[in-house]
Each structure stands twice: as structure tokens, then as C-alpha cells.
Design an enzyme around this catalytic site. Structure first.
Site, short mmCIF file in Angstrom:
data_model
loop_
_atom_site.label_atom_id
_atom_site.label_comp_id
_atom_site.label_asym_id
_atom_site.label_seq_id
_atom_site.Cartn_x
_atom_site.Cartn_y
_atom_site.Cartn_z
N GLY A 46 0.77 -1.25 0.00
CA GLY A 46 0.00 0.00 0.00
C GLY A 46 0.79 1.29 0.00
O GLY A 46 0.28 2.33 -0.39
N GLU A 101 4.06 3.91 6.17
CA GLU A 101 2.85 3.08 6.13
C GLU A 101 1.76 3.85 5.39
O GLU A 101 1.73 5.08 5.43
CB GLU A 101 2.46 2.78 7.60
N ASP A 102 0.86 3.13 4.73
CA ASP A 102 -0.23 3.82 4.03
C ASP A 102 -1.31 4.28 5.02
O ASP A 102 -1.63 5.46 5.08
CB ASP A 102 -0.82 2.94 2.90
N ASP A 105 -4.87 1.73 10.95
CA ASP A 105 -6.29 1.44 11.19
C ASP A 105 -6.42 0.90 12.63
O ASP A 105 -6.42 1.68 13.57
CB ASP A 105 -6.72 0.44 10.12
P1 IMP Z 1 -4.07 -2.18 10.81
O1 IMP Z 1 -3.12 -3.28 11.15
O2 IMP Z 1 -5.49 -2.52 11.18
O3 IMP Z 1 -3.66 -0.84 11.33
O4 IMP Z 1 -4.16 -2.14 9.26
C1 IMP Z 1 -3.25 -1.55 8.48
C2 IMP Z 1 -3.35 -2.04 7.05
O5 IMP Z 1 -4.68 -2.43 6.69
C3 IMP Z 1 -2.98 -0.94 6.12
O6 IMP Z 1 -1.61 -0.93 5.87
C4 IMP Z 1 -3.78 -1.28 4.88
O7 IMP Z 1 -3.07 -2.19 4.09
C5 IMP Z 1 -5.01 -1.98 5.41
N1 IMP Z 1 -6.14 -1.02 5.47
C6 IMP Z 1 -6.62 -0.38 6.56
N2 IMP Z 1 -7.63 0.42 6.26
C7 IMP Z 1 -7.82 0.30 4.92
C8 IMP Z 1 -8.73 0.92 3.98
O8 IMP Z 1 -9.59 1.76 4.31
N3 IMP Z 1 -8.58 0.54 2.67
C9 IMP Z 1 -7.66 -0.38 2.27
N4 IMP Z 1 -6.79 -0.95 3.10
C10 IMP Z 1 -6.86 -0.63 4.42
#
Ligand code: IMP
Length: 183
Positions: A46, A101-102, A105
Site C-alpha cells: 500500500g 505506512e499507508d 487502522d
Molecule cells: P491495521 O493493522 O489494522 O492498522 O491495518 C493496516 C493495514 O490495513 C494498512 O496498511 C492497509 O493495508 C489496510 N487497510 C486499513 N484500512 C484500509 C482501507 O480503508 N482501505 C484499504 N486498506 C486498508
């Protein structure tokens, strides 16, 4: 799920992203004043567009490396279990590192990656996320720099996908389903 019909509503324009990256790069350059070389680590897949634009605004000595952690796969929800699918090529011990990081979340991915890289004893490690969804956070982590805080929405574009689609959009858009399926 990938076959559900949806449209994409623009949330952050390409122009706003470019302006924000210019400002962030200037803050990063200041923060790393005196650094001989900055290892910029992109989290695949991402962050590939973001890292490409960011490093071109950093007129300092940078090295680029990549790390791939498991992500959502085809789902829209975090698995909460992070696995390293592709590790760095280079050593980071004693070096200055910026993790790119993109989206942050739930925070599980960034927290895991930071823990892993810190165990390799970098001289300094900072993080930058283009997007942050603070309302979704489940673990205590915040990037050193954030491009934009956004509400709880599923977004695509500028490197970010929905089941591998829409990474090539030049802007960040919100996915809006147009069919009648629940969920
Ligand atoms: P986390 O581990 O829940 O913080 O997720 C992080 C990863 O989930 C990011 O690097 C994205 O690859 C993916 N992600 C989180 N939110 C979105 C979204 O709204 N669209 C697409 N990918 C997402």
C-alpha cells in the site's frame, strides 16, 4: 465481496496529497538534520506510491528498502495477526530509519513492525503514515507523522487497494457500495 458493485467518492485530491507531502518532507528533513543516511522502509504494497513521492521530496541521502506484512487479503477487516511475508534486504542496526505506512487502522500492523525493527537496534526509528483512522484504533500506537486523519471509512487509491483494485487512482477515495447486499 470483490464482486460487489461500488463507486468511489473522492476524499483527498491528488493536489492536497502533494502539498501535504511537501510539508511532511520538510519536517522530516529538519528532524533528521545531521543524519548521514536515512533508511526509508516502505510497507508493501500500500505504501508504494506514497514512498515514491515522499523520497523525491527528501533532498538528503536516503536508501529505500521494503518490508511486507500480511494484510487484509480479500477482506475489509484486519486479521489482527501480523506475519512478515518479506523482510528487509538491508541491516538497520545503528542506522536512522523511517517506516512508511499507508494507513494506520487498528494499529496492529504498525505496532508489530515497529517492535520487530526496534529489536534490531536502529540508532533511531520514526514512522510516517499517510492516513490515520484514530477511531478504529485497538492498540496503542501513533505514527511520528501523519498525512491526514480520516473518519472510519474504507478508502482506496494512491497505492491503497480494495482486493487489489484501485491502487492506481491518483487521489484517495471512499468506497461506496451501490448494490443491495448487506454488510
Ligand atoms: P491495521 O493493522 O489494522 O492498522 O491495518 C493496516 C493495514 O490495513 C494498512 O496498511 C492497509 O493495508 C489496510 N487497510 C486499513 N484500512 C484500509 C482501507 O480503508 N482501505 C484499504 N486498506 C486498508
Amino acid at each position: 465481496m470483490p464482486h460487489r458493485a461500488y463507486v468511489i467518492d473522492e476524499m483527498i485530491s491528488a493536489k492536497s496529497i502533494a502539498a501535504r507531502i511537501e510539508a511532511l518532507a520538510s519536517e522530516i528533513k529538519t528532524a533528521f538534520t545531521g543524519t548521514e543516511k536515512l533508511i526509508v522502509v516502505g510497507l508493501l504494497r500500500g505504501s508504494f506510491v506514497f514512498i515514491a513521492d515522499l523520497v523525491r521530496e527528501l533532498d538528503m541521502n536516503v536508501e529505500v528498502d521494503f518490508l511486507e506484512a500480511s494484510s487484509y487479503g480479500e477482506a475489509m477487516e484486519s486479521s489482527r495477526e501480523v506475519r512478515i511475508l518479506k523482510d528487509l534486504r538491508g541491516e538497520i542496526g545503528g542506522k536512522d530509519v523511517l517506516v512508511v505506512e499507508d494507513i494506520v487502522d487498528t494499529g496492529f500492523t504498525l505496532k508489530h513492525v515497529v517492535g520487530l525493527l526496534m529489536s534490531r537496534n536502529p540508532r533511531r526509528l520514526e514512522t510516517i503514515a499517510l492516513l490515520d483512522k484514530p477511531s478504529r484504533r485497538e492498540v496503542d500506537i501513533k505514527a511520528s507523522w501523519t498525512g491526514f486523519e480520516i473518519p472510519d471509512a474504507f478508502v482506496v487509491g494512491y497505492g491503497i487497494d480494495f482486493a487489489q483494485r484501485n491502487r492506481n487512482l491518483p487521489y484517495i477515495g471512499k468506497v461506496r457500495f451501490t448494490d443491495d447486499e448487506p454488510g
